[in-house]
Design an enzyme around this catalytic site. Sequence first.
Site, short mmCIF file in Angstrom:
data_model
loop_
_atom_site.label_atom_id
_atom_site.label_comp_id
_atom_site.label_asym_id
_atom_site.label_seq_id
_atom_site.Cartn_x
_atom_site.Cartn_y
_atom_site.Cartn_z
N CYS A 66 56.69 1.52 48.27
CA CYS A 66 57.88 2.31 48.57
C CYS A 66 58.80 1.57 49.54
O CYS A 66 58.36 1.03 50.55
CB CYS A 66 57.47 3.64 49.18
SG CYS A 66 58.86 4.67 49.63
N CYS A 72 59.21 6.06 57.12
CA CYS A 72 58.93 7.43 56.66
C CYS A 72 57.55 7.87 57.17
O CYS A 72 56.58 7.11 57.11
CB CYS A 72 58.96 7.45 55.14
SG CYS A 72 58.53 9.04 54.44
N CYS A 75 53.71 8.45 54.40
CA CYS A 75 52.56 7.57 54.12
C CYS A 75 52.35 6.61 55.28
O CYS A 75 53.27 5.88 55.64
CB CYS A 75 52.82 6.72 52.88
SG CYS A 75 52.97 7.65 51.36
N CYS A 142 60.46 8.40 46.14
CA CYS A 142 59.19 8.77 46.75
C CYS A 142 58.12 8.51 45.70
O CYS A 142 57.76 9.40 44.93
CB CYS A 142 59.19 10.23 47.20
SG CYS A 142 57.60 10.71 47.90
N GLN A 258 46.63 22.73 45.44
CA GLN A 258 46.13 21.40 45.85
C GLN A 258 47.12 20.33 45.39
O GLN A 258 47.53 20.33 44.23
CB GLN A 258 44.76 21.15 45.21
CG GLN A 258 43.67 22.12 45.65
CD GLN A 258 43.13 21.83 47.05
OE1 GLN A 258 43.40 20.78 47.61
NE2 GLN A 258 42.37 22.76 47.58
N TYR A 284 38.46 32.24 51.36
CA TYR A 284 39.72 31.50 51.50
C TYR A 284 40.14 31.02 50.11
O TYR A 284 40.39 29.83 49.88
CB TYR A 284 39.59 30.30 52.44
CG TYR A 284 39.01 30.59 53.80
CD1 TYR A 284 39.84 30.91 54.87
CD2 TYR A 284 37.63 30.55 54.02
CE1 TYR A 284 39.31 31.16 56.14
CE2 TYR A 284 37.10 30.81 55.27
CZ TYR A 284 37.94 31.11 56.33
OH TYR A 284 37.41 31.35 57.56
N GLU A 305 40.80 36.46 50.21
CA GLU A 305 41.93 35.66 50.69
C GLU A 305 42.86 36.59 51.47
O GLU A 305 43.06 37.74 51.09
CB GLU A 305 42.61 35.03 49.46
CG GLU A 305 44.04 34.63 49.60
CD GLU A 305 44.29 33.47 50.56
OE1 GLU A 305 43.58 32.46 50.54
OE2 GLU A 305 45.23 33.63 51.38
N ASP A 346 36.81 27.28 52.01
CA ASP A 346 37.85 26.25 52.06
C ASP A 346 38.92 26.72 53.05
O ASP A 346 40.01 27.12 52.67
CB ASP A 346 38.45 26.07 50.65
CG ASP A 346 39.54 25.01 50.62
OD1 ASP A 346 39.57 24.16 51.51
OD2 ASP A 346 40.35 25.03 49.66
N CYS A 372 39.41 19.74 54.99
CA CYS A 372 40.40 18.66 55.10
C CYS A 372 40.51 18.21 56.55
O CYS A 372 41.34 17.38 56.88
CB CYS A 372 41.76 19.13 54.56
SG CYS A 372 42.41 20.53 55.48
#
Length: 416
Positions: A66, A72, A75, A142, A258, A284, A305, A346, A372
């Site tokens: 990129c 930016c 990333c 992008c 996701q 969740y 949820e 999750d 995560c």
Amino acid sequence: MKAQGYIEEMSDEGLGVLKAEKPIYIPYTVVGDFVKVYKTRRRFGRIIAESFEVVEFSLLRQTPRCEHFGKCGGCLWQHIKYKKQLKLKQENFKEITGITADIKGSPKLFGFRNSSNFIVTTQGIGFKEYAKPLSIVDVEECPVFSNKTWEYLRTLKEFMKEENLKAWDLKRKRGDVHYLSVREGKSTGETMINLIAHIKPVKAFRNYLSFADSLYWSFKADERDDPRGEPQLTAGEPYIRERIEDVVYLIHPNSFFQANSYALPLLLKAVEGFTEGEKVLDLYSGVGTFGIWLAKRGFKVEGVEVNPFAVEMANKNAELNGVDAVFRIGKAEETPIGDYDTVVVDPPRKGLKETAELLAKSGIENIIYVSCNPKAFRLDCEKHLKKAYQIEDALLIDMFPHTPHVEAVVKLMRRG
Ligand SMILES: C[S@@+](CC[C@H](N)C(=O)[O-])C[C@H]1O[C@@H](n2cnc3c(N)ncnc32)[C@H](O)[C@@H]1O
């Protein structure tokens, strides 16, 4: 010059660390680079390099795809060879959690993201600079998202110019248009465009972005800097669809999905592989991403949820896929953990918190923790889960190439 030397390690946020008197954290570098640091600043108690030069390049480097890489904030790792990215993620996860896990890479390294939020500002349209939330990188492309990025942005600019609309001024907190949110169903080719604006819908909008399958205008009443408003359908379908193998998911501007459509099957199969018995609780559950996949494979699924809108979507998704899964509104920490063979959790980035205690006190044999955030996972384990559970297996899935992030799937078994 402030300091110079070789980068010897990476921080868990993905910055190169130069061991000077006090460690200096340097974005867009990698182990083996030789750097000269000219200017630094403090951020959250750390010293971050603001002006620096890489005078000797590490062998772990590759050419970033990129043109905006290096400025930016999207990333941090496009300059690192992909195999090494995966290795770093494994090492970082091990360092934080003590768990050695295999990692599966993303099947696609560019064009994998199915959504992007472009901030529309007086400085330009694009993304925030790394660690500088008031500084915007005006982007043309992008590559991790879509090769149609230029088309979305060019059309938006044309529309704003013709209609005399003002971009958001981040400092003064005023303007007409604030975000352009785009979502692509990678397997269906469907596109959703959602303009987040501080003014009521402008009629001509639909003429400019008529190629979208679903077009929304979201009125934003507050001044907060986020891509959220009250979505109102302007043209096309209320949902777009994404197909992940034999499961179809509906996507709406208000629903989380996701972000990597190509690595998602790996994540779903990892969860499926760790699932035991018949009855599954999907805590969740969001729009039912895991629950519906598991129900399609014959498990009897219930989901809980907190977001009523996501629950509505999950139940729609269950109907669309013709599966036996029911989702209801509730807080995970207040959910009676009944008679399930497996509970999939999750949670958001902050982790399970009180729900961890609830699970530790339950009689559940098998927990699958999708995380995560390894630090939150470690905390949940140390505070509560470890008392009642042992780690049986773990797998990392790279949902986020070119960033330091990784998704972990950990199987916990009740101690005998
Ligand atoms: C990381 S997302 C996962 C969603 C879903 N599993 C998926 O893969 O699409 C976390 C979800 O937890 C929900 N959530 C946050 N706090 C919650 C709580 N206290 N109880 C139940 N759900 C909660 C959020 O609304 C969000 O949908």
